[in-house]
Design a protein around this motif. Structure first.
Motif, PDB file in Angstrom:
ATOM      1  N   SER A   4       0.861  -1.184   0.000  1.00 39.19           N
ATOM      2  CA  SER A   4       0.000   0.000   0.000  1.00 39.19           C
ATOM      3  C   SER A   4       0.894   1.230   0.000  1.00 39.19           C
ATOM      4  O   SER A   4       1.962   1.235   0.610  1.00 39.19           O
ATOM      5  N   LYS A  47       1.389   5.032   0.962  1.00 39.03           N
ATOM      6  CA  LYS A  47       0.976   6.185   1.753  1.00 39.03           C
ATOM      7  C   LYS A  47       2.130   7.164   1.775  1.00 39.03           C
ATOM      8  O   LYS A  47       3.228   6.823   2.201  1.00 39.03           O
ATOM      9  N   LYS A  52       3.126   8.846   5.751  1.00 41.37           N
ATOM     10  CA  LYS A  52       3.526   7.967   6.847  1.00 41.37           C
ATOM     11  C   LYS A  52       5.032   7.685   6.857  1.00 41.37           C
ATOM     12  O   LYS A  52       5.687   7.826   7.906  1.00 41.37           O
ATOM     13  N   PRO A  53       5.646   7.288   5.714  1.00 42.07           N
ATOM     14  CA  PRO A  53       7.109   7.073   5.730  1.00 42.07           C
ATOM     15  C   PRO A  53       7.895   8.323   6.080  1.00 42.07           C
ATOM     16  O   PRO A  53       8.935   8.243   6.741  1.00 42.07           O
ATOM     17  N   TRP A  59       8.358   3.463   0.957  1.00 38.96           N
ATOM     18  CA  TRP A  59       7.049   3.875   0.440  1.00 38.96           C
ATOM     19  C   TRP A  59       6.215   2.675   0.007  1.00 38.96           C
ATOM     20  O   TRP A  59       5.010   2.766  -0.094  1.00 38.96           O
ATOM     21  N   ASN A  90       5.601   0.992   3.800  1.00 35.90           N
ATOM     22  CA  ASN A  90       4.974   1.885   4.781  1.00 35.90           C
ATOM     23  C   ASN A  90       5.410   1.540   6.204  1.00 35.90           C
ATOM     24  O   ASN A  90       4.625   1.608   7.143  1.00 35.90           O
ATOM     25  N   ASN A  91       6.656   1.133   6.310  1.00 35.31           N
ATOM     26  CA  ASN A  91       7.184   0.767   7.621  1.00 35.31           C
ATOM     27  C   ASN A  91       8.687   1.000   7.609  1.00 35.31           C
ATOM     28  O   ASN A  91       9.412   0.316   6.898  1.00 35.31           O
TER      29      ASN A  91
END
Length: 618
Positions: A306, A308, A311-312, A386, A389-390
């Motif tokens: 995904s 986002k 968030k990153p 990206w 997302n972690n």
């Protein structure tokens, strides 16, 4: 007679040169071994001692010791770098007969520390065409590494991830190996048997295996190759070079145009030739075979991708707040990449005569291109966050761990540029003296906290003991819990995934296997044989459950009922305290004793019904 004497003189000179080179490489390799040994021991307190470290090693032990276990039966979490990490562990156990878990961890850390010095030194020596370039690179890179260990907490944290077995250190090693092979091929320029063998057969194999081992390799090596091709095309079509294009192969005989651009121009001709078509097909088959190796392994499935945007960025900002060195490394690599582009452009814009007559010009052009590649490699994993997302430190290992090589190349580029473009010979000699002085200062600064010398208080010839003692000190709560479990005479127990690692924090290993909160075996990083008694082939006689988590405790009691005995683990006690009633709180650790037949029946039923195929996203 004169010709004969000249021939003998040439042969003697060549053999003498080979002898000197051999001594140089042996000395440099031994130096890397010594420094890497001390670095691994000095960073032993930072090694990550937990289930993600222990479990894959146990899987390799199962592969070697249990006859009916094959590669497809191994359960490997997403963290391990399959190649070369698992291969190194396999060699330790299979051929060196190492079984102690801490001997394996310490040996792996020392070997990987050696790789982190040795391969960058090899890469650097390809470009720095000076006498004793490999030895010089080894010493300089070691000094810079020691300096960063002392100065940067982010570098130490990243290096600890790298030295921890199976925590994606293999991606760094494979990236270094592939960069060395790629640049050594095109710098040599001799299209002989060895050239074609490495380019068309070995490289596809290594790339396929590296992608199977760790998908980050697509960002740390494959992506920089595509960026370099685009970069070369932009450089070669620049209007400022229009007057040189008709003599491109003659004038720009350096690495960039002699090799990389030639491949771009002649790609169609290569494909059209029947013989080359067969070679390319063979290369493709080798790559697909190596890449498909992952389908023989029971790997974890990736989380859904995904995208986002914010968030990153937020995670990256939070990480820079914790580790200020991260932002320093990030900004340096941006500057480093831009500086390499600048140097390459201004050196390719020189007049034809100047370029042909300046014997030093190819070195600065080659180093500029290498610096662009290294800068791209260091920054490319930032795009990976990206997709995931972690943002985790191990995703960015290439950024700090390529810093010694990047700093070393940058310093050489800077001094070469100043020497050849701005100063005369006498000033250049002063610059060389300043450069040596700078390295000496970095060495003294690195040793100011006795990073290496303070290891003399330990027995340096017994790294296993050092790593074991550091594990007990680092995970003191596990050490305490192990002692209290052992004081009850318990041997076979169950716990959650992280709690199962309590088995390794004592001299005599007890068997604590991981289960889910619903009582079924947790096969995230363990195969079903881990739960079996290898002598009888039956399920181990489990009679206790160790819990460190209030939710896990509640779930276990809901599944198996009230324990026969409940022991609470106390901080300042040698023995656990027997409880009359269960009073759960967030910080309490418990030992639940189950000796009734109903528990054994439920365990057998849950384990027999467990299906372990497909994704195991628990």
């Amino acid at each position: 007679m004169v010709k004969l004497n000249t021939l003998n003189l040439l042969k003697y000179g060549r053999s003498n040169l080979i002898r000197i080179k051999s001594i140089e490489y042996m000395t440099g390799t031994l130096y890397c071994c010594m420094i890497s040994y001390f670095i691994a021991l000095a960073l032993s307190p930072n090694i990550l001692f937990h289930t993600d470290t222990f479990a894959p090693i146990e899987e390799i032990k199962s592969l070697i010791n249990i006859k009916n276990i094959g590669l497809s039966q191994l359960h490997l979490a997403r963290i391990p770098s399959i190649f070369p990490d698992l291969a190194i562990i396999y060699i330790f156990i299979k051929f060196f007969k190492i079984t102690n878990i801490y001997t394996i961890i310490s040996s792996y850390s020392i070997v990987n520390s050696f790789f982190l010095l040795f391969f960058p030194a090899l890469i650097s020596s390809l470009f720095i065409k000076k006498r004793f370039s490999f030895l010089y690179s080894s010493v300089a890179l070691s000094i810079i590494s020691l300096f960063l260990i002392n100065k940067s907490s982010f570098y130490r944290d990243s290096l600890a991830h790298y030295l921890t077995p199976l925590h994606q250190g293999g991606n760094i090693v494979m990236t270094f190996i592939c960069i060395f092979l790629l640049f050594s091929l095109f710098l040599d320029g001799k299209k002989g048997f060895l050239f074609h063998t490495i380019l068309f057969y070995l490289m596809p194999f290594l790339i396929g295996f590296s992608l199977t081992s760790n998908k980050l390799f697509a960002f740390t090596f494959i992506a920089p190759i595509f960026l370099s091709i685009i970069y070369l095309n932009i450089i070669s079509t620049n209007n400022l070079l229009a007057n040189l294009r008709h003599k491109l192969n003659k004038v720009l005989y350096c690495f960039v145009n002699r090799n990389a651009i030639r491949i771009n121009f002649n790609l169609v001709d290569i494909i059209n030739k029947i013989r080359n078509q067969k070679i390319l097909i063979a290369s493709l088959i080798i790559f697909i075979s190596a890449f498909s190796f992952q389908y023989f392994l029971d790997l974890q499935c990736l989380d859904p991708i995904s995208f986002k945007f914010y968030k990153p960025i937020e995670q990256f900002y939070d990480l820079t707040v914790s580790f200020r060195g991260l932002m320093t490394f990030f900004l340096f690599n941006i500057f480093f990449t831009i500086y390499s582009i600048y140097l390459l452009c201004i050196n390719l814009k020189q007049r034809e005569g100047l370029l042909l007559n300046d014997k030093n010009r190819p070195m600065i052009v080659n180093l500029s291109f290498l610096s662009f590649f290294i800068g791209s490699t260091s920054l490319s994993p930032l795009f990976y966050i990206w997709f995931t997302n972690n943002l985790i430190t191990r995703y960015l290992l290439v950024l700090p761990l390529f810093m010694p090589l990047a700093l070393f190349i940058f310093l050489n580029l800077l001094f070469l540029h100043l020497q050849w473009n701005l100063f005369n010979t006498n000033i250049s000699r002063l610059l060389n003296i300043f450069y040596v002085t700078l390295l000496t200062f970095l060495l003294i600064y690195s040793l100011r906290n006795h990073l290496i010398l303070n290891m003399t208080k330990n027995n340096l010839l017994q790294p296993t003991d050092i790593f074991y003692k550091e594990a007990l000190r680092q995970r003191g709560d596990y050490t305490r819990d192990y002692k209290q479990i052992k004081s009850l005479g318990l041997h076979n127990g169950l716990s959650d995934f992280w709690g199962s690692s309590v088995s390794y924090f004592g001299e005599e290993q007890i068997n604590v296997s991981p289960i889910l909160a619903n009582g079924t075996p947790n096969l995230w990083a363990h195969n079903i044989n881990f739960f079996m008694n290898q002598d009888t082939g039956k399920l181990r006689n489990y009679n206790f459950i160790y819990s460190r988590n209030i939710d896990f405790s509640k779930s276990i009691i809901g599944i198996f009922g009230q324990p026969d005995k409940i022991y609470k683990i106390e901080d300042e006690s040698i023995y656990p305290v027997l409880q009359d009633s269960l009073q759960l709180n967030l910080e309490s650790h418990f030992i639940f004793i189950y000796n009734n037949q109903e528990f054994k029946n439920k365990i057998a039923l849950l384990f027999n019904d467990r299906v372990s195929n497909g994704c195991r996203n628990y």
